[in-house]
Scaffold this motif. Structure first.
Motif, PDB file in Angstrom:
ATOM      1  N   LEU A 178       0.835  -1.200   0.000  1.00 58.18           N
ATOM      2  CA  LEU A 178       0.000   0.000   0.000  1.00 58.18           C
ATOM      3  C   LEU A 178       0.873   1.254   0.000  1.00 58.18           C
ATOM      4  CD1 LEU A 178      -2.883  -0.882   2.510  1.00 58.18           C
ATOM      5  CD2 LEU A 178      -2.996  -0.817   0.011  1.00 58.18           C
ATOM      6  N   ALA A 179       1.976   1.216   0.740  1.00 60.42           N
ATOM      7  CA  ALA A 179       2.901   2.352   0.757  1.00 60.42           C
ATOM      8  C   ALA A 179       3.492   2.585  -0.630  1.00 60.42           C
ATOM      9  CB  ALA A 179       4.008   2.109   1.782  1.00 60.42           C
ATOM     10  N   VAL A 180       3.802   1.491  -1.328  1.00 60.80           N
ATOM     11  CA  VAL A 180       4.330   1.599  -2.696  1.00 60.80           C
ATOM     12  C   VAL A 180       3.288   2.213  -3.623  1.00 60.80           C
ATOM     13  CG1 VAL A 180       5.071   0.257  -4.703  1.00 60.80           C
ATOM     14  CG2 VAL A 180       5.960  -0.307  -2.434  1.00 60.80           C
ATOM     15  N   LEU A 181       2.042   1.773  -3.502  1.00 59.68           N
ATOM     16  CA  LEU A 181       0.975   2.301  -4.367  1.00 59.68           C
ATOM     17  C   LEU A 181       0.762   3.799  -4.142  1.00 59.68           C
ATOM     18  CD1 LEU A 181      -1.721  -0.550  -4.189  1.00 59.68           C
ATOM     19  CD2 LEU A 181      -0.042  -0.111  -5.986  1.00 59.68           C
ATOM     20  N   VAL A 182       0.783   4.219  -2.884  1.00 55.78           N
ATOM     21  CA  VAL A 182       0.615   5.644  -2.578  1.00 55.78           C
ATOM     22  C   VAL A 182       1.786   6.446  -3.141  1.00 55.78           C
ATOM     23  CG1 VAL A 182       0.519   7.357  -0.729  1.00 55.78           C
ATOM     24  CG2 VAL A 182      -0.810   5.238  -0.542  1.00 55.78           C
ATOM     25  N   ARG A 183       3.003   5.914  -2.997  1.00 58.69           N
ATOM     26  CA  ARG A 183       4.184   6.607  -3.519  1.00 58.69           C
ATOM     27  C   ARG A 183       4.122   6.725  -5.040  1.00 58.69           C
ATOM     28  NH1 ARG A 183       7.502   3.938  -0.843  1.00 58.69           N
ATOM     29  NH2 ARG A 183       8.222   2.416  -2.392  1.00 58.69           N
ATOM     30  N   GLU A 184       3.682   5.655  -5.710  1.00 56.03           N
ATOM     31  CA  GLU A 184       3.532   5.695  -7.169  1.00 56.03           C
ATOM     32  C   GLU A 184       2.516   6.756  -7.574  1.00 56.03           C
ATOM     33  OE1 GLU A 184       2.443   1.764  -8.304  1.00 56.03           O
ATOM     34  OE2 GLU A 184       4.512   1.004  -8.316  1.00 56.03           O
ATOM     35  N   ALA A 185       1.418   6.835  -6.836  1.00 51.51           N
ATOM     36  CA  ALA A 185       0.392   7.834  -7.147  1.00 51.51           C
ATOM     37  C   ALA A 185       0.951   9.247  -7.003  1.00 51.51           C
ATOM     38  CB  ALA A 185      -0.817   7.637  -6.244  1.00 51.51           C
ATOM     39  N   GLU A 186       1.769   9.457  -5.976  1.00 47.80           N
ATOM     40  CA  GLU A 186       2.375  10.775  -5.774  1.00 47.80           C
ATOM     41  C   GLU A 186       3.354  11.113  -6.895  1.00 47.80           C
ATOM     42  OE1 GLU A 186       2.297  10.879  -0.863  1.00 47.80           O
ATOM     43  OE2 GLU A 186       4.091  10.182  -1.935  1.00 47.80           O
ATOM     44  N   GLU A 187       4.149  10.122  -7.294  1.00 48.36           N
ATOM     45  CA  GLU A 187       5.134  10.347  -8.359  1.00 48.36           C
ATOM     46  C   GLU A 187       4.470  10.619  -9.696  1.00 48.36           C
ATOM     47  OE1 GLU A 187       7.439   6.826  -8.165  1.00 48.36           O
ATOM     48  OE2 GLU A 187       8.616   7.459  -6.402  1.00 48.36           O
ATOM     49  N   ASN A 188       3.290  10.013  -9.920  1.00 46.26           N
ATOM     50  CA  ASN A 188       2.567  10.203 -11.179  1.00 46.26           C
ATOM     51  C   ASN A 188       1.655  11.430 -11.137  1.00 46.26           C
ATOM     52  OD1 ASN A 188       3.744   7.882 -12.233  1.00 46.26           O
ATOM     53  ND2 ASN A 188       2.071   6.561 -11.482  1.00 46.26           N
ATOM     54  N   HIS A 189       1.739  12.165 -10.021  1.00 50.20           N
ATOM     55  CA  HIS A 189       0.933  13.372  -9.848  1.00 50.20           C
ATOM     56  C   HIS A 189      -0.565  13.078  -9.985  1.00 50.20           C
ATOM     57  CE1 HIS A 189       4.670  15.596  -9.899  1.00 50.20           C
ATOM     58  NE2 HIS A 189       4.989  15.036 -11.064  1.00 50.20           N
ATOM     59  N   SER A 190      -0.967  11.902  -9.520  1.00 58.70           N
ATOM     60  CA  SER A 190      -2.391  11.552  -9.518  1.00 58.70           C
ATOM     61  C   SER A 190      -3.087  12.306  -8.398  1.00 58.70           C
ATOM     62  CB  SER A 190      -2.575  10.045  -9.320  1.00 58.70           C
ATOM     63  OG  SER A 190      -1.927   9.322 -10.343  1.00 58.70           O
ATOM     64  N   SER A 191      -4.393  12.394  -8.524  1.00 56.84           N
ATOM     65  CA  SER A 191      -5.163  13.046  -7.473  1.00 56.84           C
ATOM     66  C   SER A 191      -5.169  12.166  -6.228  1.00 56.84           C
ATOM     67  CB  SER A 191      -6.608  13.278  -7.948  1.00 56.84           C
ATOM     68  OG  SER A 191      -7.392  13.737  -6.870  1.00 56.84           O
ATOM     69  N   LEU A 192      -4.665  12.724  -5.127  1.00 55.11           N
ATOM     70  CA  LEU A 192      -4.599  11.957  -3.882  1.00 55.11           C
ATOM     71  C   LEU A 192      -5.877  12.079  -3.066  1.00 55.11           C
ATOM     72  CD1 LEU A 192      -0.952  12.758  -2.719  1.00 55.11           C
ATOM     73  CD2 LEU A 192      -1.749  10.858  -4.149  1.00 55.11           C
ATOM     74  N   GLN A 193      -6.787  12.903  -3.551  1.00 56.47           N
ATOM     75  CA  GLN A 193      -8.020  13.118  -2.795  1.00 56.47           C
ATOM     76  C   GLN A 193      -8.885  11.858  -2.749  1.00 56.47           C
ATOM     77  OE1 GLN A 193      -9.869  16.504  -4.628  1.00 56.47           O
ATOM     78  NE2 GLN A 193      -8.576  17.978  -3.531  1.00 56.47           N
ATOM     79  N   LYS A 194      -8.735  11.012  -3.774  1.00 55.61           N
ATOM     80  CA  LYS A 194      -9.558   9.804  -3.819  1.00 55.61           C
ATOM     81  C   LYS A 194      -9.009   8.691  -2.932  1.00 55.61           C
ATOM     82  CE  LYS A 194     -11.540  10.497  -8.419  1.00 55.61           C
ATOM     83  NZ  LYS A 194     -11.779   9.897  -9.746  1.00 55.61           N
ATOM     84  N   ILE A 195      -7.771   8.843  -2.498  1.00 54.03           N
ATOM     85  CA  ILE A 195      -7.158   7.798  -1.668  1.00 54.03           C
ATOM     86  C   ILE A 195      -7.597   8.012  -0.218  1.00 54.03           C
ATOM     87  CG2 ILE A 195      -5.007   6.771  -0.858  1.00 54.03           C
ATOM     88  CD1 ILE A 195      -3.671   7.815  -3.382  1.00 54.03           C
ATOM     89  N   PRO A 196      -8.243   7.011   0.392  1.00 54.78           N
ATOM     90  CA  PRO A 196      -8.649   7.162   1.802  1.00 54.78           C
ATOM     91  C   PRO A 196      -7.455   7.514   2.679  1.00 54.78           C
ATOM     92  CG  PRO A 196      -9.666   5.216   0.831  1.00 54.78           C
ATOM     93  CD  PRO A 196      -8.672   5.716  -0.174  1.00 54.78           C
ATOM     94  N   ALA A 197      -7.654   8.436   3.601  1.00 55.60           N
ATOM     95  CA  ALA A 197      -6.551   8.943   4.432  1.00 55.60           C
ATOM     96  C   ALA A 197      -5.873   7.824   5.213  1.00 55.60           C
ATOM     97  CB  ALA A 197      -7.080  10.020   5.371  1.00 55.60           C
TER      98      ALA A 197
END
Length: 495
Positions: free
Chosen positions: A89-108
């Motif tokens: 899950l940490a890897v997926l969140v990091r990938e999303a950040e690197e790809n400049h994806s919207s983080l608002q959809k990711i549950p806190a």
């Protein structure tokens, strides 16, 4: 152009209608298959079934209990799986950040989540909620059957057995503390000591028959990959759905682990807004169904071997009731015969035993079982089904068979009442009643199973073993003898 709807889309539509009409909101804690806690499952049953009105003249004379252990912590293997999930899950969140994806959809909660069991060295033990479950059942059983439990405790009157697995024996202790509370002199609760006996895991064919059955172990090992294949379409569909919803590159393994986490959080920790919150009610229904399929195929009606290996337990139950009948006929003095035989084991025990009784079947399906015909798999949601792991074998799930002595009004003096999770349940093998004449119970429900012996069902069939070849001289002698008699043989000589 035809509109093709996925099974998940169809299920969402039906769930929307159902939730619109339901006053009570969907509670994920009732849909966790065999990880469901007893308090969430015990009162969820067939509301249309009307229990038998037992005549006041009938008195309970013996009780058999087959119970699963209470709510437990995850095993060491499963805790390691949750640690791997946290890392991914940490890897997926990091990938999303690197790809400049919207983080608002990711549950806190996902961004900082660590397993609550991280660093724990042991697992699988009974937790405090599980202790409470069995303790409370013990109290309720005593209150429901006061005529059976008024006598002073003696191990020959109230026999308590458990498997050698600590969570099962701990469950037996918790139950006994409730059953015999305020009947002793130990401590402020006036508890009393009582005996819990166990057989070796290697030879316990009454409560751990599945561990001793070689044919079953082979069947399960060979069948598990096929069960995983059955689950894959559902997991793939939900994986795609969650990946779109939260814009994370979930894998099928992620979804399987998140579903496991949901079950642990909801059942053990009463947390329903984290992992469980990722799934919609229709998705929970499909995931629950895949778990129920696994229980059906590997432990239940999916193969007759699953429950026929439990015949020693069924024989033990019937034997105890026959001994109680004999004692009743001989008019014994109080305290001289067994009034209850109480057993504590596992889902792998309770599920096959429920199948031996023919529970959770329609009458036509019971007839199929008698004819040794295979059953259809439990239907996929939104269709209704009798077979639900949350009802068949939740944590602390149990079957009670209560033997009654009734006054002589007919040819039947003794009756068996079957309770599942403390509620009356119909027996298709006895005309759909929960109160069956003992002779009919033995003839219609028990008798057909007794033709299958444990050793015959469980021992691997092999070719006759060849005797060892003791010496080259003996081989030469046999070869010369075979030439002399012009007997054409294979190179291998049986001695």
């Amino acid at each position: 152009m035809k509109l093709v709807m996925s099974s998940l889309s169809i299920l969402i539509f039906f769930f929307s209608l159902k939730l619109f009409n339901d006053v009570q909101a969907f509670d994920v804690r009732q849909h966790l298959s065999t990880v469901t806690r007893y308090s969430a499952a015990k009162d969820v049953g067939d509301s249309n079934f009307v229990p038998s009105d037992i005549p006041k003249e009938c008195a309970p004379i013996h009780l058999n209990l087959v119970a699963r252990h209470g709510t437990r912590s995850p095993t060491k293997k499963r805790m390691r799986e949750l640690d791997r999930l946290a890392d991914h899950l940490a890897v997926l969140v990091r990938e999303a950040e690197e790809n400049h994806s919207s983080l608002q959809k990711i549950p806190a909660w996902i961004r900082q989540w660590k397993s609550p069991w991280k660093g724990k060295l042991k697992g699988g033990e009974l937790i405090s909620k599980g202790e409470d479950e069995l303790y409370d059942i013990g109290i309720r059983v005593r209150e429901k059957f006061p005529d059976l439990f008024y006598e002073d405790y003696h191990p020959d009157v109230y026999t308590i057995k458990a498997t050698q697995v600590p969570r099962a024996s701990a469950s037996a202790v918790a139950f006994g503390m409730g059953l015999f509370s305020e009947k002793g002199s130990l401590g402020p609760g006036r508890h009393r000591a009582f005996a819990v006996t166990s057989e070796s895991r290697a030879s316990d064919i009454k409560l751990r028959f599945y561990d001793c059955c070689e044919n079953y172990k082979d069947f399960r090992k060979n069948q598990e990959p096929a069960v995983d294949k059955l689950k894959e379409p559902v997991l793939d569909e939900i994986t795609s759905s969650l990946a779109r919803r939260y814009e994370l590159n979930f894998t099928r393994q992620d979804i399987a682990s998140l579903w496991f986490l949901c079950k642990q959080e909801a059942s053990l920790l009463d947390i329903t807004d984290q992992a469980c919150g990722l799934f919609s009610p229709p998705e929970v229904a499909l995931l629950e169904w895949t778990d129920d399929l696994e229980v059906f195929i590997l432990k239940g009606y999916g193969k007759s071997l699953n429950y026929r290996m439990g015949v020693p337990l069924l024989e033990d139950v019937v034997q105890s009731m026959e001994e109680a009948v004999k004692a009743r006929e001989e008019k014994p003095t109080p305290g001289s015969y067994e009034k209850a035989r109480l057993r504590f084991a596992h889902a792998e025990t309770v599920v096959p035993f429920s199948c031996l009784l023919g529970l959770f079947l329609e009458r036509s399906e019971f007839q199929q079982i008698q004819r040794e015909e295979p059953l259809q798999l439990p239907p996929k949601p939104p269709q209704n089904r009798n077979w639900r792991g949350s009802n068949v074998a939740p944590f602390a799930g149990n079957n009670m068979l209560v033997l009654y002595s009734c006054p002589v009004k007919s040819s039947n003096n003794y009756f068996v009442q079957v309770l599942h999770n403390e509620h009356s349940i119909p027996m298709p093998g006895c005309g759909g009643t929960d109160f069956c004449p003992f002779d009919v119970f033995k003839e219609k429900i028990v008798g057909p199973h007794l033709k299958h012996k444990y050793d015959t069902v469980c021992k691997v069939k092999t070719e006759p073993a060849q005797k060892p070849e003791t010496s080259k001289l003996l081989l030469l002698f046999n070869w010369l003898f075979s030439l002399r008699n012009d007997d054409t043989r294979s190179d291998k000589v049986e001695l």
